[in-house]
Design an enzyme around this catalytic site. Structure first.
Site, short mmCIF file in Angstrom:
data_model
loop_
_atom_site.label_atom_id
_atom_site.label_comp_id
_atom_site.label_asym_id
_atom_site.label_seq_id
_atom_site.Cartn_x
_atom_site.Cartn_y
_atom_site.Cartn_z
N HIS A 321 0.81 -1.22 0.00
CA HIS A 321 0.00 0.00 0.00
C HIS A 321 0.84 1.27 0.00
O HIS A 321 0.42 2.30 -0.50
CB HIS A 321 -0.95 0.02 1.20
CG HIS A 321 -2.19 -0.78 0.96
ND1 HIS A 321 -2.23 -2.14 1.13
CD2 HIS A 321 -3.42 -0.42 0.54
CE1 HIS A 321 -3.44 -2.57 0.84
NE2 HIS A 321 -4.18 -1.55 0.46
N GLY A 322 1.99 1.21 0.59
CA GLY A 322 2.82 2.42 0.61
C GLY A 322 4.16 2.15 1.23
O GLY A 322 4.30 1.27 2.08
#
Lengths: 467, 343
Positions: A321-322
């Protein structure tokens, strides 16, 4: 050009008209590829070359895997594909993160490192997963080989889904390219999804963002009730933002005559975290299950190994996701919750406990699940652990400050809750706007009207587009 | 049909309403059409009665014989965002009623007004509205509301600088007046009820909000003329228009949240300018009230801002009911102090 922008609507209309006029399938695919390239170039033409690498490498690897007769040969081509794609992903998405995280350690060993400040290529996490699914499926013999580079290029660069999914599988997408056309039925179905998506994104999510963003910028200024309201509002914002994006992407594809897998199924109705992952970002959770959790051994190698596999899968899901430890932490929290969930299942099986599904128990399970999902969104949204910790403190320890309960957020929270209650009792048929219903066009017009009147004053990119 | 009904209902419940303009024979310019209603929904939630000659929440002001305190200003005094009874002028009236002095506050305002507009209007209004006993001018922006050429929003009167200070007056014909007139001619005024007040930005391509915030946060550039000369000119002109007492009230955009913290102070340049303005006012026998401390004290006691609403960002935008009350209290106390000897 984001899918919620006016430019995109004009772009989509142009592409659909050209596709409609052109009857030859080969030319249609060429038109689609040209549109995909134009769409990507509109963001940054330099990264088209980067996008071309997985197209050529994985097309070649996929073919070679099918042509190879021995397993080691097939494995060699699979490894080439995985290394190239994961390598690009690591360099462009994670290298700076790792360099920053391990800077002191690297300094200790005499390496003087500094950040590269590379631009994150648009949709890299999504198209990498799509192209990997093709070569991995080819390795396991789960899909037919793609013999046409044009088809493969269209699949990887397909503009409605390149930014933030859904992570469509080659086995579902490529066969459709043999014969696809925008027709009236597709136009009707696609437009319905497109308008619903715009409504979710521009009317609901962006207006919730107006409330959520200032809070996360300076949480300590606000009081406890505001912190709770914002936390729940953000839980809904991220859902409407991403579900809206998915609806627009699926709707746009459908208008062009292509079907894309669904991504959401009322995730906040889940009564357990494992249930949530069957309803939220379905294409990603299926990908993680099929290409990470199961190859690691899944639940076939004993309890401890199952827990380890779950944790590894969810930590990587968080990292996907990041590039930040807050995302890893979020993934870890979900991993722990899934392990606890599984423990409870094992225990129930061992003690032969049968679950009673009384209203109270189900409601309690739902409430705990929703609270968990909302609370773990705090570190997910926070810029760092310090801020996340401050907000957590605010939520559970009375804190005085500016009181700001936004009526729109309250309206959306209540309306969403009511909609979900109706869904539990299977009464949402009317509200879900069935395609053939007489009132659907009128309601869609009303939704479009609301979008026009109330779209947020500032441009807000899709939350998942930055992953 | 269903969609049209929906659009009509939604627009009328949840959208701001554009107040039409009409030519005012008495003042010789376009003003808000009297006896209409303004509706604010996107900032605050209120319906406002618009009276004659840009007065608010009061009917037939020219027929009212009670002593009046004229409160001049821009959209802050219009107060479309708060209900009529919460507007500063009405709160001033209420305070005087409670005190037992029959005096009423009259809000006279137009969005984007500038100090220069009052130079043109003071005399004319004293002829139109009987028994005005004093004037209060509310302003929020030291630069835009007082200096030549700064406030480009106003179409009424302009304070100009070109080798010297000058004033000129227009008939206040608004940019959308043509559309409004055309709709009226075609008997299609109904259309406006479907679209409400769709501002320009709503049909623009997305714009950069952070840039806009940076723009508002930026210090105003120094003008090519001496600011003190400009204020001397404008306050001198203002004083010439009436013999009644004039009071200038500075209502800063404070406290506010900026870059994650609460600001209680104006910039040092603005503080210096305010001291200068106060001195210039004194030279021209104009009283000056700075409400910075009142606003800050209120915030520190209650953690509430005088500006901003639940449906907008706290501390930014127009005055909420608390802000109107704080200004009304300042006017009431100042008026008591000033006129107690005269009464």
């Amino acid at each position: 050009m984001m899918l919620s922008q006016f430019e995109f609507v004009l772009f989509l209309i142009t592409v659909v008209i050209v596709l409609w006029i052109q009857k030859n399938n080969l030319y249609r695919k060429l038109i689609l590829l040209t549109a995909n390239i134009c769409f990507y170039c509109y963001w940054d033409y330099r990264f088209c070359l980067l996008l071309a690498i997985p197209v050529f490498v994985d097309f070649y690897c996929g073919r070679m895997i099918h042509l190879s007769e021995t397993r080691p040969q097939r494995l060699r081509y699979l490894l080439v594909s995985v290394c190239v794609n994961v390598g690009i992903l690591i360099v462009f998405k994670y290298l700076d993160f790792f360099l920053e995280s391990f800077k002191p350690l690297l300094h200790a060993f005499g390496f003087n490192v500094r950040s590269l400040d590379l631009i994150l290529p648009l949709g890299i996490s999504f198209y990498t997963f799509r192209t990997l699914s093709y070569t991995i499926d080819s390795y396991y013999g789960k899909n037919e080989p793609c013999n046409n580079l044009l088809d493969y290029a269209v699949f990887i660069t397909f503009f409605p889904i390149i930014v933030a999914g859904p992570i469509s599988r080659a086995s579902k997408f490529l066969p459709q390219l043999n014969s696809f056309s925008p027709g009236l039925a597709n136009l009707q179905t696609g437009t319905r999804l497109f308008v619903i998506g715009l409504f979710k994104k521009l009317y609901i999510a962006d207006n919730l963002g107006f409330y959520v963003d200032p809070f996360f910028g300076s949480p300590l200024l606000y009081d406890t009730s505001t912190a709770w309201c914002v936390t729940i509002a953000y839980t809904l914002q991220i859902y409407f933002d991403f579900a809206g994006y998915s609806d627009i992407a699926i709707g746009s594809s459908r208008i062009m005559g292509l079907n894309i897998e669904e991504n959401f199924r009322f995730p906040y109705l889940a009564t357990s975290v494992s249930g949530y992952w069957k309803r939220w970002h379905i294409t990603l959770s299926n990908w993680i299950r099929d290409y990470l959790y199961i190859p690691l051994g899944g639940n076939r190698r004993g309890k401890v190994r199952t827990y380890v596999n779950v944790m590894v899968a969810m930590l990587l899901c968080g990292l996907w996701h990041g590039a930040g430890w807050t995302f890893v932490f979020w993934g870890g929290c979900h991993g722990v919750a899934l392990c606890l969930n599984r423990m409870a299942v094992y225990r129930a099986k061992a003690k032969k406990i049968t679950h009673t599904n009384s209203f109270f128990v189900t409601f309690l399970k739902w409430l705990l699940t929703f609270l968990f999902l909302s609370l773990v969104r705090v570190p997910f949204r926070s810029p760092d652990f310090k801020t996340a910790w401050q907000i957590m403190g605010q939520l559970f320890y009375p804190h005085s400050g500016v009181h700001w309960i936004n009526p729109f957020a309250v309206f959306i929270i209540i309306t969403t809750a009511l909609f979900h209650i109706l869904k539990v009792y299977d009464l949402t048929n009317i509200l879900e706007l069935p395609e053939k219903a007489w009132y659907t066009p009128a309601v869609l017009f009303c939704l479009a009207w609301l979008v026009f009147l109330f779209y947020a004053r500032e441009f807000t990119p899709f939350i998942y587009a930055r992953f | 049909m269903v969609s049209c009904i929906f659009a009509y209902v939604v627009t009328n419940m949840f959208m701001d309403r554009l107040i039409p303009h009409e030519y005012d024979e008495a003042l010789g310019k376009y003003m808000y059409a009297p006896n209409t209603y303004g509706r604010a929904r996107q900032e605050g939630w209120a319906t406002t009665f618009v009276g004659k000659h840009n007065t608010f929440a009061i009917k037939d002001i020219d027929k009212n014989e009670l002593p009046k305190i004229a409160i001049w200003g821009d959209s802050a005094v219009e107060g479309l965002q708060v209900p009529d009874e919460k507007k500063m002028a009405q709160q001033v009236s209420e305070m005087f009623v409670q005190k037992g002095w029959p005096t009423i506050g009259v809000g006279i305002a137009h969005s984007a007004n500038n100090l220069v507009d009052y130079i043109v209007d003071l005399q004319e209004y004293e002829l139109l509205i009987p028994h005005i006993i004093s004037h209060y001018i509310v302003f929020s922006n030291v630069e835009d509301d007082t200096l030549p050429d700064r406030n480009t929003g106003t179409e009424r009167s302009r304070f100009w600088y070109k080798d010297g200070f000058m004033l000129f007056e227009s008939d206040n014909r608004r940019p959308h007046q043509e559309i409004h007139d055309l709709l009226g001619k075609l008997n299609l005024r109904m259309v406006s009820y479907f679209i409400g007040k769709v501002s320009r930005y709503r049909i623009q391509f997305p714009w950069n909000h952070s840039e806009a915030i940076a723009r508002t946060d930026r210090e105003a550039e120094e003008p090519p003329y001496n600011k003190v000369d400009a204020w001397e000119f404008i306050f001198g002109e203002l004083r010439k228009q009436t013999t009644k007492p004039i009071t200038l009230i500075y209502t800063p955009a404070l406290p506010h949240i900026r870059r994650g913290s609460i600001h209680l102070k104006d910039s040092s340049q603005r503080e210096k300018d305010l001291i200068t303005i106060a001195e210039v006012c004194q030279r021209h026998s104009i009283d000056f009230i700075d409400l910075t401390e009142n606003f800050n004290d209120f915030f520190l006691k209650t953690m509430k801002f005088p500006r901003g609403f639940a449906n907008t960002f706290p501390g930014r935008g127009h005055f909420n009911a608390d802000g109107h009350r704080l200004i009304a209290e300042a006017i009431f106390l100042h008026e008591l102090k000033r006129s107690s000897t005269n009464r």
